[in-house]
Design a protein around this motif. Structure first.
Motif, PDB file in Angstrom:
ATOM      1  N   TYR A 105      37.758  51.237  98.875  1.00  0.00           N
ATOM      2  CA  TYR A 105      38.479  51.850  97.664  1.00  0.00           C
ATOM      3  C   TYR A 105      39.905  51.831  97.745  1.00  0.00           C
ATOM      4  N   TYR A 161      38.007  59.316  93.768  1.00  0.00           N
ATOM      5  CA  TYR A 161      37.867  57.900  93.418  1.00  0.00           C
ATOM      6  C   TYR A 161      37.542  57.598  91.732  1.00  0.00           C
ATOM      7  N   TYR A 183      37.453  55.292  89.615  1.00  0.00           N
ATOM      8  CA  TYR A 183      36.492  54.026  88.994  1.00  0.00           C
ATOM      9  C   TYR A 183      34.991  54.277  89.513  1.00  0.00           C
ATOM     10  N   ASP A 184      34.151  53.863  88.343  1.00  0.00           N
ATOM     11  CA  ASP A 184      32.696  53.775  88.609  1.00  0.00           C
ATOM     12  C   ASP A 184      32.379  52.601  89.597  1.00  0.00           C
ATOM     13  N   ASP A 185      32.333  52.581  90.786  1.00  0.00           N
ATOM     14  CA  ASP A 185      31.921  51.381  91.858  1.00  0.00           C
ATOM     15  C   ASP A 185      30.695  51.611  92.510  1.00  0.00           C
ATOM     16  N   TRP A 186      30.002  50.619  93.008  1.00  0.00           N
ATOM     17  CA  TRP A 186      28.914  50.738  94.084  1.00  0.00           C
ATOM     18  C   TRP A 186      29.201  51.527  95.017  1.00  0.00           C
ATOM     19  N   THR A 187      28.292  52.263  95.325  1.00  0.00           N
ATOM     20  CA  THR A 187      28.609  53.161  96.766  1.00  0.00           C
ATOM     21  C   THR A 187      27.535  53.127  97.641  1.00  0.00           C
ATOM     22  N   LYS A 197      24.686  46.929  90.511  1.00  0.00           N
ATOM     23  CA  LYS A 197      26.020  47.078  90.349  1.00  0.00           C
ATOM     24  C   LYS A 197      26.996  46.265  91.283  1.00  0.00           C
ATOM     25  N   VAL A 198      26.363  45.482  91.910  1.00  0.00           N
ATOM     26  CA  VAL A 198      26.906  44.502  93.138  1.00  0.00           C
ATOM     27  C   VAL A 198      25.854  43.463  93.327  1.00  0.00           C
TER      28      VAL A 198
END
Length: 159
Positions: free
Chosen positions: A9, A20, A22-26, A34-35
């Protein structure tokens, strides 16, 4: 002891509270949603190489398991029962074993804390956060990790 948060990140994308934006994969469980698997594996390998970079800079070939939890379903999904059956708190593990254990941790099959008292640690948190601590400043390791596309921020491990 120096302590850093190592993540995928970009810190420029955090608000004033450190969240954080942004909507990002976790999670590994978001592969295919998502990825892509290829993108996931690239980041996973960078995290593993980050630990190795710090261990190499500090000339550490063995660390100890300080905390360990298993998710039996995920261990079976990762076909890791043989590997995990030989792990316990207090066991010293080699760099090759660290790589495998880190992979399983990032895939949420296990959770662990690794280290050598007052010299080095690697802790794993939620949402694909990793914390590394070292007795030295590890300038070379930090530079190496950033060249892998990860971010290294001065940060105390919450674990």
């Amino acid at each position: 002891m120096n302590s850093w948060r190592v993540t995928k990140y970009n810190p420029l994308h955090r608000n004033n509270e450190g969240s954080y934006l942004y909507d990002d994969w976790t999670s590994f469980h978001e592969v295919g949603k998502k990825v892509s698997l290829a993108d996931y594996l690239k980041i996973e390998e960078a995290y593993i190489q980050a630990i190795v970079a710090f261990m190499n800079e500090m000339d550490i070939s063995t660390v100890y398991i300080h905390a360990l939890e298993f998710s039996s379903n995920e261990i079976q999904n990762q076909h890791a029962s043989d590997f995990t059956s030989n792990l316990w708190i207090g066991k010293g593990i080699s760099i090759e074993e660290v790589k495998e254990l880190a992979k399983l941790t990032l895939r949420e099959a296990v959770w662990c804390k690794l280290g050598i008292k007052n010299l080095f640690f690697a802790h794993f948190g939620y949402d694909y956060y990793m914390y590394i601590g070292a007795h030295s400043n590890c300038y070379g390791a930090r530079e190496s990790v950033e060249s892998l596309g990860l971010y290294v921020e001065k940060f105390e491990s919450p674990y």
